[in-house]
Motif scaffolding. Structure first.
Motif, PDB file in Angstrom:
ATOM      1  N   VAL A 190       0.661  -0.955   0.241  1.00  0.00           N
ATOM      2  CA  VAL A 190      -0.273   0.372   0.197  1.00  0.00           C
ATOM      3  C   VAL A 190       0.821   1.296   0.013  1.00  0.00           C
ATOM      4  O   VAL A 190       1.775   1.075   0.663  1.00  0.00           O
ATOM      5  CB  VAL A 190      -0.858   0.385   1.356  1.00  0.00           C
ATOM      6  N   ILE A 191       0.366   2.370  -0.879  1.00  0.00           N
ATOM      7  CA  ILE A 191       1.598   3.447  -1.072  1.00  0.00           C
ATOM      8  C   ILE A 191       0.653   4.379  -0.869  1.00  0.00           C
ATOM      9  O   ILE A 191      -0.847   4.688  -0.704  1.00  0.00           O
ATOM     10  CB  ILE A 191       2.495   3.870  -2.075  1.00  0.00           C
ATOM     11  N   ASP A 196       0.298  16.171  -6.172  1.00  0.00           N
ATOM     12  CA  ASP A 196       0.842  16.502  -7.499  1.00  0.00           C
ATOM     13  C   ASP A 196       1.032  14.894  -8.130  1.00  0.00           C
ATOM     14  O   ASP A 196       1.928  14.658  -9.201  1.00  0.00           O
ATOM     15  CB  ASP A 196       1.790  16.783  -7.648  1.00  0.00           C
ATOM     16  N   GLY A 197       0.008  13.517  -7.083  1.00  0.00           N
ATOM     17  CA  GLY A 197       0.579  12.260  -8.428  1.00  0.00           C
ATOM     18  C   GLY A 197       2.125  11.412  -8.061  1.00  0.00           C
ATOM     19  O   GLY A 197       2.387  10.228  -8.783  1.00  0.00           O
ATOM     20  N   CYS A 198       2.866  11.614  -7.465  1.00  0.00           N
ATOM     21  CA  CYS A 198       4.317  11.528  -7.339  1.00  0.00           C
ATOM     22  C   CYS A 198       4.288  10.901  -5.268  1.00  0.00           C
ATOM     23  O   CYS A 198       3.229  10.806  -4.877  1.00  0.00           O
ATOM     24  CB  CYS A 198       5.262  11.943  -6.644  1.00  0.00           C
ATOM     25  N   LEU A 199       4.788   9.914  -5.597  1.00  0.00           N
ATOM     26  CA  LEU A 199       5.021   8.959  -4.069  1.00  0.00           C
ATOM     27  C   LEU A 199       4.860   9.979  -2.981  1.00  0.00           C
ATOM     28  O   LEU A 199       6.300  10.562  -3.101  1.00  0.00           O
ATOM     29  CB  LEU A 199       6.196   7.660  -4.219  1.00  0.00           C
ATOM     30  N   ASP A 200       4.898   9.229  -2.231  1.00  0.00           N
ATOM     31  CA  ASP A 200       4.656  10.556  -1.032  1.00  0.00           C
ATOM     32  C   ASP A 200       5.453   9.725   0.105  1.00  0.00           C
ATOM     33  O   ASP A 200       6.561   9.751   0.837  1.00  0.00           O
ATOM     34  CB  ASP A 200       3.638  10.836  -0.099  1.00  0.00           C
ATOM     35  N   HIS A 201       4.264   8.239   0.711  1.00  0.00           N
ATOM     36  CA  HIS A 201       5.558   7.016   1.290  1.00  0.00           C
ATOM     37  C   HIS A 201       4.811   5.564   1.168  1.00  0.00           C
ATOM     38  O   HIS A 201       3.556   5.366   0.693  1.00  0.00           O
ATOM     39  CB  HIS A 201       5.717   6.566   2.777  1.00  0.00           C
TER      40      HIS A 201
END
Length: 451
Positions: A190-191, A196-201
């Motif tokens: 799970v991410i 802005d549609g980028c990976l946060d964590h």
């Protein structure tokens, strides 16, 4: 609020136990169930279940709500109701449906003779629907057979393969902890994406679990949680265990569930569910043998070849002339597959007798019953064309019994032959029978096949 009819003509049992466990696992599960049942017996609990069934099934991509989509021509929700009805200690089952589907649900209850069912109108969201179901159990209404339970189970209408052992586990855990729910390991990581549609964590998969159903609660705990619930949570929330924690400070006990708890969500899941049902109602075949002394040998040979061809399937035999107790017991044990052997005759009298017994048993209410009328005929002595007139009656009989969910087809095998050729014919016949039983292709109903 509507209750289902008593259904006195219903089979004694409610269909095969849809369990994937085998061998030692099955024995261990049975031992756990016995212990828990004994505990419930010593300290009887009033247990009810709420089944939210008001969804529209957007992810399914079909116009019919997924809970009403057919599996072997029977609505999915009926399988889930059957799984809960099989558990004798669940006193009431409250199904929450939309007003527009109320009549559809009533017809399902009537057609499949479901018991202990009450209907409540759904709300506009999942949580509001569950709250409506809980209100129906909490309120003492005039002429209402429902009463407030000590424990309430909440389950999904589209999880048809729930077993008694996991229901027992969450109920006993809820009695001790106030709330309990089934969990499963996460299949995917799970991410969390950023704005802005980028990976946060991402979450560490080994430390987290997927929340599944069923869940169980002390009724007073979950009802109080819903009464205090904010409009935001009622509108957008999906997790009942979180409501118990947030509004009643009740930490749920998490219970490891089995792979069978998966939820029918997408169209492909319907095919998977149908495959599971087919497999589990194909685990036993009853061969109705020809009782004439000279013909018993052929019946026995077919039975042995079927045992060899149908691996892991129980093959039993029974003579129709002393049907009575033994055949009735086979029917009560939920055998849904029958092979009627007829040697040197194109007459359908024995097959008709079997069909009459099956119709009277009401075995086919829940699952289609497959009947293969096998005829061993001497094609050299009498040309097939002269036998076809009798055998073509199969089509007419098949049309009639199909209305009662009995699927009839015929199979011709040349006889007599030398031992080697006969064995090959029997093997081909067994392959055809195995395919008819396992695939349950309704397009073959009424067909006359040749091995």
């Amino acid at each position: 609020m509507e209750a289902g009819p008593p259904g006195s003509s219903r089979p004694t049992e409610l269909g095969p136990c849809l369990s994937g466990q085998r061998g030692a696992d099955q024995a261990a599960s049975a031992s756990l169930q016995s212990a828990a049942r004994a505990q419930l017996g010593r300290h009887p609990l009033a247990v009810a279940a709420v089944l939210p069934a008001g969804g529209c099934g957007e992810r399914m991509g079909v116009p019919t709500p997924k809970q009403f989509c057919p599996i072997l021509e029977r609505p999915l929700i009926s399988y889930t109701l059957q799984a809960l009805e099989r558990v004798f200690w669940i006193k009431d089952i409250v199904v929450v449906v939309t007003g527009e589907n109320m009549e559809v649900m009533k017809s399902i209850i009537q057609k499949y003779q479901h018991k202990r069912i009450s209907l409540v109108e759904a709300g506009v969201t999942r949580h509001r629907s569950i709250f409506n179901g809980l209100k129906a159990l909490a309120e003492d209404q005039l002429n209402c057979k429902l009463s407030k339970p000590e424990i309430v189970i909440i389950h999904d209408a589209v999880r048809p393969f729930v077993e008694e052992d996991i229901l027992l586990k969450v109920v006993t855990a809820a009695k001790e902890h106030g709330a309990a729910g089934a969990i499963r390991p996460l299949v995917s990581t799970v991410i969390s994406p950023s704005a802005d549609g980028c990976l946060d964590h991402s979450l560490e998969r080994a430390r987290h679990r997927a929340s599944e159903m069923p869940q169980a609660f002390l009724f007073d705990v979950i009802y109080e949680a819903y009464q205090q619930c904010s409009d935001y949570d009622l509108e957008f929330g999906t997790e009942c265990l979180q409501l118990a924690l947030k509004y009643c400070c009740t930490k749920a006990k998490l219970v490891e569930g089995s792979p069978d708890l998966w939820k029918v969500t997408y169209k492909r899941d319907l095919y998977a569910a149908e495959s599971i049902v087919k497999e589990r109602i194909s685990q036993e075949v009853c061969v109705i043998t020809d009782t004439k002394e000279d013909n018993k040998h052929v019946s026995h040979l077919l039975e042995e070849v079927l045992k060899s061809e149908l691996n892991h399937v129980k093959v039993t035999s029974e003579a129709l002339c002393h049907a009575g107790r033994d055949l009735q017991q086979i029917i009560l044990d939920q055998c849904y597959n029958f092979v009627c052997v007829n040697v040197m005759t194109s007459d359908l009298q024995e097959t008709q007798k079997l069909l009459s017994i099956l119709e009277e048993s009401h075995l086919s209410i829940l699952y289609p019953v497959v009947v293969v009328s096998v005829h061993f005929l001497d094609f050299k002595l009498v040309p097939p064309s002269q036998k076809m007139e009798n055998l073509m009656q199969i089509r007419e009989f098949a049309k009639e019994v199909k209305k009662r969910n009995i699927w009839l087809c015929g199979l011709l095998i040349s006889y007599p032959q030398d031992e080697q050729k006969l064995q090959e014919s029997l093997r081909q016949g067994a392959i055809i029978i195995a395919s008819l039983i396992k695939e349950r292709n309704s397009g073959l109903v009424g067909q006359l096949l040749i091995a």
